[in-house]
Motif scaffolding. Sequence first.
Motif, PDB file in Angstrom:
ATOM      1  N   PHE A 135     -27.042  54.246  -7.308  1.00  0.00           N
ATOM      2  CA  PHE A 135     -28.218  53.554  -7.846  1.00  0.00           C
ATOM      3  C   PHE A 135     -28.137  53.649  -9.375  1.00  0.00           C
ATOM      4  N   PRO A 136     -27.992  52.559 -10.111  1.00  0.00           N
ATOM      5  CA  PRO A 136     -28.046  52.644 -11.574  1.00  0.00           C
ATOM      6  C   PRO A 136     -29.462  53.002 -12.034  1.00  0.00           C
ATOM      7  N   ILE A 137     -29.541  53.718 -13.149  1.00  0.00           N
ATOM      8  CA  ILE A 137     -30.830  54.073 -13.734  1.00  0.00           C
ATOM      9  C   ILE A 137     -31.041  53.228 -14.986  1.00  0.00           C
ATOM     10  N   GLN A 138     -32.034  52.364 -14.953  1.00  0.00           N
ATOM     11  CA  GLN A 138     -32.340  51.489 -16.083  1.00  0.00           C
ATOM     12  C   GLN A 138     -33.844  51.557 -16.345  1.00  0.00           C
ATOM     13  N   SER A 139     -34.207  52.266 -17.404  1.00  0.00           N
ATOM     14  CA  SER A 139     -35.616  52.452 -17.736  1.00  0.00           C
ATOM     15  C   SER A 139     -35.763  52.709 -19.226  1.00  0.00           C
ATOM     16  N   PRO A 140     -36.541  51.904 -19.945  1.00  0.00           N
ATOM     17  CA  PRO A 140     -36.774  52.150 -21.374  1.00  0.00           C
ATOM     18  C   PRO A 140     -37.359  53.533 -21.632  1.00  0.00           C
ATOM     19  N   LEU A 141     -38.264  53.978 -20.752  1.00  0.00           N
ATOM     20  CA  LEU A 141     -38.879  55.290 -20.938  1.00  0.00           C
ATOM     21  C   LEU A 141     -37.843  56.394 -20.796  1.00  0.00           C
ATOM     22  N   VAL A 142     -37.037  56.326 -19.744  1.00  0.00           N
ATOM     23  CA  VAL A 142     -35.998  57.332 -19.542  1.00  0.00           C
ATOM     24  C   VAL A 142     -35.014  57.326 -20.705  1.00  0.00           C
ATOM     25  N   SER A 143     -34.608  56.148 -21.136  1.00  0.00           N
ATOM     26  CA  SER A 143     -33.658  56.038 -22.250  1.00  0.00           C
ATOM     27  C   SER A 143     -34.232  56.655 -23.519  1.00  0.00           C
ATOM     28  N   ARG A 144     -35.492  56.385 -23.803  1.00  0.00           N
ATOM     29  CA  ARG A 144     -36.113  56.898 -25.022  1.00  0.00           C
ATOM     30  C   ARG A 144     -36.207  58.422 -24.993  1.00  0.00           C
ATOM     31  N   PRO A 172     -26.086  54.197 -20.985  1.00  0.00           N
ATOM     32  CA  PRO A 172     -25.809  53.025 -20.126  1.00  0.00           C
ATOM     33  C   PRO A 172     -25.094  53.359 -18.822  1.00  0.00           C
ATOM     34  N   SER A 173     -24.537  54.579 -18.714  1.00  0.00           N
ATOM     35  CA  SER A 173     -23.777  54.944 -17.507  1.00  0.00           C
ATOM     36  C   SER A 173     -24.605  55.703 -16.487  1.00  0.00           C
ATOM     37  N   LEU A 174     -25.868  55.990 -16.781  1.00  0.00           N
ATOM     38  CA  LEU A 174     -26.665  56.858 -15.919  1.00  0.00           C
ATOM     39  C   LEU A 174     -26.847  56.253 -14.533  1.00  0.00           C
ATOM     40  N   HIS A 175     -26.745  57.108 -13.521  1.00  0.00           N
ATOM     41  CA  HIS A 175     -26.849  56.635 -12.143  1.00  0.00           C
ATOM     42  C   HIS A 175     -27.080  57.808 -11.199  1.00  0.00           C
ATOM     43  N   ILE A 176     -27.545  57.488 -10.013  1.00  0.00           N
ATOM     44  CA  ILE A 176     -27.657  58.460  -8.923  1.00  0.00           C
ATOM     45  C   ILE A 176     -26.489  58.211  -7.978  1.00  0.00           C
ATOM     46  N   THR A 177     -25.609  59.174  -7.850  1.00  0.00           N
ATOM     47  CA  THR A 177     -24.408  58.996  -7.043  1.00  0.00           C
ATOM     48  C   THR A 177     -24.698  59.193  -5.562  1.00  0.00           C
ATOM     49  N   LEU A 178     -24.158  58.286  -4.746  1.00  0.00           N
ATOM     50  CA  LEU A 178     -24.240  58.425  -3.292  1.00  0.00           C
ATOM     51  C   LEU A 178     -22.924  58.926  -2.705  1.00  0.00           C
ATOM     52  N   GLY A 179     -21.822  58.684  -3.375  1.00  0.00           N
ATOM     53  CA  GLY A 179     -20.527  59.129  -2.882  1.00  0.00           C
ATOM     54  C   GLY A 179     -19.398  58.383  -3.560  1.00  0.00           C
ATOM     55  N   VAL A 180     -18.173  58.889  -3.399  1.00  0.00           N
ATOM     56  CA  VAL A 180     -17.008  58.269  -4.022  1.00  0.00           C
ATOM     57  C   VAL A 180     -16.176  57.532  -2.974  1.00  0.00           C
ATOM     58  N   MET A 181     -15.348  56.600  -3.453  1.00  0.00           N
ATOM     59  CA  MET A 181     -14.590  55.714  -2.577  1.00  0.00           C
ATOM     60  C   MET A 181     -13.148  55.600  -3.065  1.00  0.00           C
ATOM     61  N   LYS A 182     -12.241  55.351  -2.123  1.00  0.00           N
ATOM     62  CA  LYS A 182     -10.850  55.052  -2.442  1.00  0.00           C
ATOM     63  C   LYS A 182     -10.554  53.661  -1.909  1.00  0.00           C
ATOM     64  N   LEU A 183     -10.609  52.671  -2.786  1.00  0.00           N
ATOM     65  CA  LEU A 183     -10.385  51.284  -2.390  1.00  0.00           C
ATOM     66  C   LEU A 183      -9.021  50.862  -2.911  1.00  0.00           C
ATOM     67  N   MET A 184      -8.085  50.686  -1.989  1.00  0.00           N
ATOM     68  CA  MET A 184      -6.690  50.465  -2.344  1.00  0.00           C
ATOM     69  C   MET A 184      -6.382  48.975  -2.437  1.00  0.00           C
ATOM     70  N   GLY A 185      -6.710  48.380  -3.556  1.00  0.00           N
ATOM     71  CA  GLY A 185      -6.397  46.978  -3.772  1.00  0.00           C
ATOM     72  C   GLY A 185      -7.609  46.075  -3.665  1.00  0.00           C
ATOM     73  N   GLN A 186      -7.444  44.825  -4.129  1.00  0.00           N
ATOM     74  CA  GLN A 186      -8.550  43.875  -4.205  1.00  0.00           C
ATOM     75  C   GLN A 186      -9.112  43.520  -2.838  1.00  0.00           C
ATOM     76  N   SER A 187      -8.269  43.427  -1.827  1.00  0.00           N
ATOM     77  CA  SER A 187      -8.770  43.070  -0.500  1.00  0.00           C
ATOM     78  C   SER A 187      -9.723  44.127   0.032  1.00  0.00           C
ATOM     79  N   GLU A 188      -9.457  45.402  -0.252  1.00  0.00           N
ATOM     80  CA  GLU A 188     -10.348  46.460   0.188  1.00  0.00           C
ATOM     81  C   GLU A 188     -11.638  46.478  -0.638  1.00  0.00           C
TER      82      GLU A 188
END
Length: 349
Positions: A135-144, A172-188
Motif C-alpha cells: 500500500f503506498p502512503i500518500q498524505s500531505p500531513l504525513v509528509s509534512r 516518495p517511497s513510503l509504503h506498507i509492505t505486504l510481501g516480496v515477489m520473484k517475478l522472472m521476466g515480463q510474462s510473469e
Amino acid sequence: MSKLVAKSLQGFNVVTVQGRHYRVAAASMDYQGDRAPASKPEKRHPESQVEDDTELHTWVEHPVSRSMHGYIIGKGGSTLKRLKHETGTRIDVVKGEDFVKIKGTDENIEQARQAIDALVKESIDKAQATHFLAFPIQSPLVSRRLEEFYKILGSPSFKEDGITPESIAPIPSLHITLGVMKLMGQSEIEAAVRFLKESAAETINQLIGERGLTVRLKKLDIMQGEPAKARVLYIHIQDESENKILNELCASLRNQMMEAGLLEKEKRPYKMHMTLIKKTGTKPKHHHEEEEEAQSDSHGWFDARGLLKEFRGMDLGTVTLDSVHIMKMGQNKLGQYKSEGAVMLDSAL
C-alpha cells in the motif's frame, strides 16, 4: 486451485513442492507422434541441438518459463548436456517460448521432467526478490510531519551512530509492505498484475465494501535485535477503519498471492509496518527491508537508542489507503518505486 486463481493466472500453472507454491508456464499440452508440426520454424539454442534418434519415440513439450532457459542451458551448454546424459533424453530449448521439448521413452521423459523442475525450483529459491506488494502512503500531513522529523535527524545537534542520509527512507517511497515477489521476466510480471486486478479486486470488494480503509501511523520500533545495533526502524500501523478489517484484508491478499506462487513465504510471522530507517550493509541497493535484516556486515546497523527514547511515541497522523500495487525493487532518482500495476480500493467497490 480455485477457478478464480486459474482464470487470473492464464498461461501459468501452480505446482506445490515441499509446501511451497511455484509458477510454471503452461505454454502447451504434451503431444506425441503424429501431431501436426508447428506452423512456424522453431529457433533452438545451439547448445540444445543433437542428432535425431529414431529410437526415442515420444516427443513432449514441458512448460518452463523462457526467463529460466539460461539456467537449463548453463554455461557453455554444460547443464543441458548433463541433463541429457543423466536422463537419456534429447532436450531442445526453443527460443522465445515458455517450454522445452523432450524426446525419449516415457520413463526417461518423466525423469527429465523431474530434473528440470528441480533445477527451476533451485534457481528460483536462489534468485533475489524483484518486486513487492504494498500500500503506498500518500498524505500531505504525513509528509509534512516526517519532513520535520528528518530535519531533526540531519541537524548537527543530533548524532546517532550509523544513521546516514542513505539509510533514511525517502518520503516518495513510503509504503506498507505486504510481501516480496520473484517475478522472472515480463510474462510473469504481466501474470502477477492480471492476478492482482482480478482476484485481489474481488477480495477487496468483499471486505471493504463502502467502509473505506484508514490507518494511523504511530509509535516507533525496531524489527529485531538490540536498539544499539538496529537494522530497521519502522512505525506501527494502527487500523482505524470501521470494523477493523485491515488485518483480514492483508491476510487474504497475502494468502491468495502465495497460493498462486506469486508472493514469497516468509520465515517469520508477518508484521505490518512502514519503514523509516534501514541499513543494508553490503547488500545491493535494490534489496528490501525484510531481506536486509539477515545481513551480518558490521556496518549494517545503527544506534536507535536515542531515537526510541525521544521519539518512540511519534504520531504521523492518519492516512487513507487508496490502492494496492506491485512495485519494482529499486528507487529512481526521485526516491520513487515503479508500479507495475495496481488495484484502486475505491474502484473495487
